[in-house]
Design a protein around this motif. Sequence first.
Motif, short mmCIF file in Angstrom:
data_model
loop_
_atom_site.label_atom_id
_atom_site.label_comp_id
_atom_site.label_asym_id
_atom_site.label_seq_id
_atom_site.Cartn_x
_atom_site.Cartn_y
_atom_site.Cartn_z
N MET A 152 0.85 -1.20 0.00
CA MET A 152 0.00 0.00 0.00
C MET A 152 0.88 1.24 0.00
SD MET A 152 -2.86 1.23 2.79
CE MET A 152 -3.92 -0.19 2.78
N SER A 153 0.57 2.19 -0.87
CA SER A 153 1.39 3.40 -0.95
C SER A 153 1.16 4.25 0.30
CB SER A 153 1.02 4.20 -2.20
OG SER A 153 -0.14 4.95 -1.97
N PRO A 154 2.18 5.06 0.68
CA PRO A 154 2.00 5.89 1.87
C PRO A 154 0.78 6.82 1.74
CG PRO A 154 4.28 5.98 1.09
CD PRO A 154 3.50 5.22 0.08
N ASN A 155 0.56 7.34 0.54
CA ASN A 155 -0.57 8.26 0.35
C ASN A 155 -1.90 7.56 0.58
OD1 ASN A 155 1.36 10.06 -0.39
ND2 ASN A 155 0.96 9.94 -2.59
N LEU A 156 -2.01 6.35 0.04
CA LEU A 156 -3.26 5.59 0.20
C LEU A 156 -3.47 5.24 1.68
CD1 LEU A 156 -5.68 4.09 -0.91
CD2 LEU A 156 -4.20 2.19 -1.51
N ARG A 157 -2.37 4.88 2.34
CA ARG A 157 -2.45 4.53 3.77
C ARG A 157 -2.96 5.72 4.58
NH1 ARG A 157 0.63 0.47 6.33
NH2 ARG A 157 1.83 0.24 4.42
N ILE A 158 -2.41 6.88 4.29
CA ILE A 158 -2.83 8.08 5.03
C ILE A 158 -4.29 8.42 4.68
CG2 ILE A 158 -2.41 10.56 5.33
CD1 ILE A 158 0.59 9.92 4.73
N ALA A 159 -4.61 8.31 3.39
CA ALA A 159 -5.97 8.64 2.94
C ALA A 159 -6.99 7.76 3.65
CB ALA A 159 -6.08 8.46 1.43
N SER A 160 -6.70 6.46 3.74
CA SER A 160 -7.67 5.55 4.35
C SER A 160 -7.89 5.88 5.83
CB SER A 160 -7.23 4.10 4.16
OG SER A 160 -5.98 3.91 4.76
N ARG A 161 -6.82 6.38 6.50
CA ARG A 161 -7.00 6.74 7.92
C ARG A 161 -7.74 8.09 8.05
NH1 ARG A 161 -3.44 3.93 11.34
NH2 ARG A 161 -3.30 1.86 10.41
N PHE A 162 -7.45 8.99 7.15
CA PHE A 162 -8.12 10.29 7.21
C PHE A 162 -9.63 10.14 7.01
CE2 PHE A 162 -4.71 13.75 6.15
CZ PHE A 162 -4.04 13.42 7.32
N LEU A 163 -10.01 9.09 6.27
CA LEU A 163 -11.44 8.86 6.00
C LEU A 163 -12.23 8.74 7.29
CD1 LEU A 163 -11.73 6.26 3.14
CD2 LEU A 163 -12.60 8.56 3.17
N THR A 164 -11.58 8.18 8.30
CA THR A 164 -12.29 7.94 9.56
C THR A 164 -12.49 9.25 10.33
OG1 THR A 164 -10.20 7.50 10.64
CG2 THR A 164 -11.37 5.61 9.78
N ALA A 165 -11.83 10.31 9.87
CA ALA A 165 -11.94 11.58 10.60
C ALA A 165 -13.36 12.14 10.56
CB ALA A 165 -10.96 12.59 10.01
N ARG A 166 -14.04 11.89 9.46
CA ARG A 166 -15.42 12.41 9.36
C ARG A 166 -16.32 11.30 8.84
NH1 ARG A 166 -17.65 16.88 10.19
NH2 ARG A 166 -16.38 18.48 11.15
N LYS A 167 -16.57 10.37 9.77
CA LYS A 167 -17.29 9.16 9.36
C LYS A 167 -18.70 9.47 8.85
CE LYS A 167 -14.92 6.07 12.45
NZ LYS A 167 -14.94 5.64 13.82
N ARG A 168 -19.43 10.31 9.58
CA ARG A 168 -20.83 10.56 9.20
C ARG A 168 -20.91 11.25 7.84
NH1 ARG A 168 -23.96 12.55 14.64
NH2 ARG A 168 -23.74 10.59 15.77
N ALA A 169 -20.06 12.24 7.65
CA ALA A 169 -20.08 12.97 6.38
C ALA A 169 -19.70 12.03 5.24
CB ALA A 169 -19.13 14.15 6.45
N MET A 170 -18.72 11.17 5.50
CA MET A 170 -18.31 10.22 4.46
C MET A 170 -19.42 9.22 4.17
SD MET A 170 -15.47 10.65 2.98
CE MET A 170 -13.98 11.60 3.11
N LEU A 171 -20.14 8.80 5.22
CA LEU A 171 -21.25 7.87 5.02
C LEU A 171 -22.35 8.50 4.18
CD1 LEU A 171 -21.61 5.99 8.41
CD2 LEU A 171 -21.11 5.01 6.18
N MET A 172 -22.55 9.80 4.37
CA MET A 172 -23.55 10.53 3.58
C MET A 172 -23.15 10.50 2.10
SD MET A 172 -26.06 12.79 3.28
CE MET A 172 -26.55 14.08 2.14
N SER A 173 -21.86 10.80 1.84
CA SER A 173 -21.38 10.76 0.45
C SER A 173 -21.52 9.35 -0.11
CB SER A 173 -19.91 11.18 0.38
OG SER A 173 -19.73 12.42 0.98
N LEU A 174 -21.14 8.38 0.73
CA LEU A 174 -21.18 6.98 0.30
C LEU A 174 -22.61 6.59 -0.06
CD1 LEU A 174 -19.39 4.34 0.17
CD2 LEU A 174 -20.34 3.80 2.39
N SER A 175 -23.58 6.94 0.81
CA SER A 175 -24.96 6.53 0.52
C SER A 175 -25.50 7.22 -0.72
CB SER A 175 -25.90 6.76 1.71
OG SER A 175 -25.35 7.60 2.64
N CYS A 176 -25.08 8.47 -0.94
CA CYS A 176 -25.55 9.14 -2.17
C CYS A 176 -24.98 8.46 -3.41
CB CYS A 176 -25.13 10.61 -2.15
SG CYS A 176 -26.12 11.59 -1.05
#
Lengths: 417, 261
Positions: A1-25
Amino acid sequence: MSPNLRIASRFLTARKRAMLMSLSCIVLGVGLFVVTQATTSGFELFFIRTILGTNGAIRIEDKIQDTIRSMAAAGNEGGSNFRIAMRNEGKKYIEGIEEPKLLTDALRRFANVAGVSSVLRGGVYIRSSFRTEAVQVFGINLDDQLRVSDLEHQIVQGNLDDFRSSPSGALLGREMADRLQLDVGASFVLDALGESRRYRVSALYETGVSDIDRVRVYLNMGEARSLLKRPTGASFLQVNVYDKDRAPQDAAQIEATLQYSAASWQEREKVWLEAFRALTYSSAITVSVFTLIAGLAMFNTLAMIVMEKTKEIAILRSMGYTRRDISRIFLWQAAIVLMLGTVAGWALGAVVTYAISYIPIRIRGILSADTFIVNWSIWHYVAATLISVLMVMAASLIPARRAARLEPGDVIRGTAQ
Amino acid sequence: MSADESSSSGLRPPASGLPSPASGLPSPASVLRTPASDTVALRCANIHRYLGTGEGRVHVLRGVSFEAHRGQVEAVVGPSGCGKSTLLYLLGLLDRQEEGDIWINGRLMSNSSDAERTAARGANIGFVFQFHFLMQEFTSLENVMMPMRKLGRLAESEMHDRATQLLAAVGLGDKTHRLGSQLSGGEQQRVAIARALANAPAIILADEPTGNLDQRNSGIVFDLLTRLAKENGQAVILVTHNPEIANRCDAVRPMRDGVFV
């Protein structure tokens, strides 16, 4: 896994609800896009099958006769070389086919032609003990007609053998039979040109197209000629082709070489086909609103993460992460949500499409269907994916670029002082 | 420093790719070093920097010149707003000066591109900030491995081993899998020091590394920073308000109104 992808995947958890909203849309956008396209194109394809199964791919109807005006117009344009060109101006149409056999033989030489059937058509009155109605007789040679239509599969009651073997046998549309209260085996009278003849219902057919099922009575060709008093010729030729999409080119070629007007199914049903196309586009646009919302939600979420993570961005830059790395970290976040949402959207689309195909719905008029008709096509999934990629990634570019443009010195100075 | 000392500190040279200067093998930074400036890791001359715009524009640095030597810990002290941190960010290539030159390991970086400056930061400079700036979603180990992953000189297992050694060296060997948010302020700052040392940079820049810590933790962090840096022959430039800390450095450079006094 590239360092950028690794960091991106962890940053995703920073705003779970907002990301879930995007995901559901995204899930809804992709899923509903697939479902609407599957149903609209399902009905469209079924309509096309119905057209081809009833009126054939090409109908050859009238003889074209060039007038002096049209020949002159073509001659002037061509300079000194006189030739007859196809021009609509001054063109004269002579109704019907004078020599159907000769024309049929000529048509069979076209590579794409799969079958030709001569049809004699005429207006008559049908009488039952219940009522009288104006209908149209279609005189056919059954075996030829079966090669250019789906009549065999449209029979809902009775059988074709009876029609084939009995000169007084007739095929009636179910809608017509219902109105006249006629069943298989029942007799009825056809009035034409001052003469009345009695026939028997050999079978009932149903195409689903009201204009056909309500008015068309099939008789054997010999009987039709006798009833309509037309011992020779035909009203039109119905042509079946191997490649239905090539029908317009074949029709144009037939018209040019045989001097008979030829209309492809695309030309004849242009209005309905345009209506289906408009419906497909409008449903795609409507459903794409979900994807647009997904894009906006993603923009909002990423913009918030960029604001919250300025210190982290600065420290990453101090460690040697380039502007492009920072941009990619945010684009990866969008891409991860997009990938998850798209795959889930595919699954949702497939499940709902499958479920919808079992929903009972009786449709008659332009086609005959008892359940929702769906079309399974990989291209619906590809189109849904492309739209969501376009919307979400475009929306993610701005926050990603903004993150990349952050000056680490400014960020750290602002915090430290 | 002897090999024994290195071992006793808990920080052994990495197996490959990132040899410590103390190991006797060439460090990544030494590759760029010119013979004339063998002991000088960082040099700046006549640095001017303005901050703000319009009437609020302030001449923060007024022709600062400075050299940092390997194995030396230099303290920059002065009142708030005198330009200490601004100088540090310029030396760390995080900001651009209006005038003057900066050499990192003998290489002029003043007019280099953003990509060159970023690469130089990754390979030659380690930062320790007052507000630790750990990635809270990552463990201590992952935080320390982050600069190594970007530099990409070591294999994953080597990065893991080196990060483990560095964390052991700062006394956090038993907290390698704790998230940043699960560590105390002092512990976070020690992880930040380990992270700054991860790529064995020639220069460590520390902006008030003890400013946010109590006295006990301040002592621990300073001792660690200076000891590890000296063991590895790294130049340390430390901005501090704390006179006690400053007095324990090899050199103290007082600053006032944008110049060294």
